[in-house]
Design a protein around this motif. Structure first.
Motif, short mmCIF file in Angstrom:
data_model
loop_
_atom_site.label_atom_id
_atom_site.label_comp_id
_atom_site.label_asym_id
_atom_site.label_seq_id
_atom_site.Cartn_x
_atom_site.Cartn_y
_atom_site.Cartn_z
N LEU A 74 0.82 -1.22 0.00
CA LEU A 74 0.00 0.00 0.00
C LEU A 74 0.85 1.27 0.00
O LEU A 74 0.63 2.18 -0.80
N THR A 75 1.82 1.35 0.91
CA THR A 75 2.56 2.61 1.07
C THR A 75 3.47 2.90 -0.12
O THR A 75 3.72 4.06 -0.44
N THR A 76 3.97 1.86 -0.79
CA THR A 76 4.80 2.11 -1.98
C THR A 76 3.95 2.57 -3.16
O THR A 76 4.49 3.00 -4.18
N ARG A 77 2.64 2.46 -3.02
CA ARG A 77 1.73 2.94 -4.06
C ARG A 77 1.03 4.23 -3.66
O ARG A 77 0.04 4.64 -4.28
N GLY A 78 1.52 4.86 -2.60
CA GLY A 78 1.02 6.16 -2.21
C GLY A 78 -0.08 6.17 -1.18
O GLY A 78 -0.59 7.24 -0.81
N TRP A 79 -0.48 5.00 -0.68
CA TRP A 79 -1.52 4.94 0.34
C TRP A 79 -0.95 5.39 1.69
O TRP A 79 0.22 5.15 1.98
N LEU A 82 -2.13 4.76 7.71
CA LEU A 82 -3.38 4.44 8.42
C LEU A 82 -4.17 3.38 7.68
O LEU A 82 -4.76 2.49 8.30
N ALA A 83 -4.19 3.45 6.35
CA ALA A 83 -4.89 2.44 5.55
C ALA A 83 -4.25 1.07 5.76
O ALA A 83 -4.96 0.05 5.83
N ALA A 84 -2.92 1.04 5.87
CA ALA A 84 -2.22 -0.23 6.11
C ALA A 84 -2.59 -0.79 7.48
O ALA A 84 -2.82 -2.00 7.63
N PRO A 143 8.16 3.60 2.66
CA PRO A 143 8.38 4.89 3.34
C PRO A 143 8.07 4.81 4.83
O PRO A 143 7.26 3.98 5.26
N ARG A 144 8.73 5.66 5.57
CA ARG A 144 8.41 5.78 6.99
C ARG A 144 7.36 6.88 7.19
O ARG A 144 7.36 7.88 6.47
#
Length: 322
Positions: A74-79, A82-84, A143-144
């Motif tokens: 998710l985060t590497t795709r810009g999410w 919190l969604a994770a 990302p952190r």
């Protein structure tokens, strides 16, 4: 001073140490402490399953891995992170419920075998499904996050982020233990037959504990992915599941602070023994064997014994003539 007050005082001192100690330590120590904090969260989840309702799970590593991969994807795709959190918690809660339900319907203790098979299946998916997980190469550049607008890119900042998560999880479990659910868990741990006789739905509450334990494993996985900023299948094997179970037993299963001490013994202590070079693993293994042989109640049992000795000495000195 009664034992409960002493325990709270010790917990308060421990909290202050966790806040202040990292300030004078190098970056690698911040990494180790962050790893300890997220490992403690995973162990707290397993303590709900094993320590509170007596069900052995050998699949906690799979739930940690699911949380880590959900975060990476998710985060590497810009999410946002919190969604994770939400998706990892929900997915692991649902999977924990799905694994626990058929296991509890059988008369034999099947949960260890079901979770063992599940953990193996998930590990193989992580390793072989390149299109989704990257296979053996994994997913990098995770990302952190930021906390209240403050970046956690620095190791010290990320440690405090992990500590914040640990405080939230600990507070939630503390509230749970004092809720009707927690009283039902205590009754199950003390005497399942008596709990069922007084009207407690043992299967339902056991299933809730299994699902919540799995969900906390997912939360730990979210932090794991952000800590390493890279996820690959290697850590999420049976070895991690057994290590987490050992942490719960070493710390004291069913005790609130048991996962804290067990994770410290498994994560921080080996790092402190590295000065012994080739002998530190031997020393660590001997320490674990001695602990289990002489203090089967774990480190919390040892702490209680020392506390009892202190109380007796204090009472004896108070009664002694001046």
């Amino acid at each position: 001073m009664n034992p409960a007050t002493l325990r709270y005082a010790a917990a308060g001192i421990g909290a202050l140490v966790l806040i202040a100690l990292p300030l004078g330590l190098p970056d690698y120590s911040h990494y180790v402490l962050s790893l300890w904090a997220l490992t403690t969260i995973a162990a707290i989840g397993l303590n709900l399953t094993f320590g509170y309702v007596g069900q052995i799970s050998l699949g906690q590593a799979a739930f940690v891995g699911i949380g880590a991969y959900v975060t990476a994807l998710l985060t590497t795709r810009g999410w946002p992170l919190l969604a994770a959190y939400v998706l990892a918690f929900a997915a692991c809660f649902a999977l924990g419920s799905g694994l626990g339900y058929p296991a509890l319907r059988a008369r034999r203790p099947l949960l260890p075998f079901i979770t063992l098979a599940f953990g193996t299946f998930v590990f193989l998916v992580f390793r072989n499904e390149d299109w989704l997980t990257g296979g053996i190469y994994g997913i990098n550049r995770v990302p952190r996050p930021s906390l209240f607008g403050l970046s956690t890119a620095a190791p010290l900042g990320f440690y405090y982020f992990c500590l914040f998560n640990l405080v939230v999880v600990t507070a939630a479990v503390w509230w749970l233990r004092r809720s009707p659910w927690g009283r039902a868990f205590a009754a199950l741990r003390a005497n399942p037959l008596r709990a069922e006789a007084v009207g407690i739905d043992t299967r339902l509450y056991t299933l809730i504990a299994i699902a919540l334990g799995a969900a906390l494993g997912g939360v730990a996985g979210v932090l794991y992915a952000a800590l390493l900023q890279y996820v690959d299948p290697t850590p999420f094997s049976l070895t991690m599941s057994v290590s987490l179970l050992l942490m719960v037993v070493m710390g004291g299963s069913g005790r609130s602070l048991g996962p804290f001490l067990g994770a410290a013994a498994a994560v921080v202590l080996p790092e402190g023994l590295r000065f012994a070079q080739n002998y530190y693993l031997l020393g660590y293994a001997l320490a674990v064997i001695l602990l289990m042989a002489f203090w089967p109640a774990g480190l919390m049992g040892l702490f209680d014994r020392l506390l009892t000795m202190v109380m007796k000495l204090s009472a004896a000195s108070a009664k002694a003539p001046p």
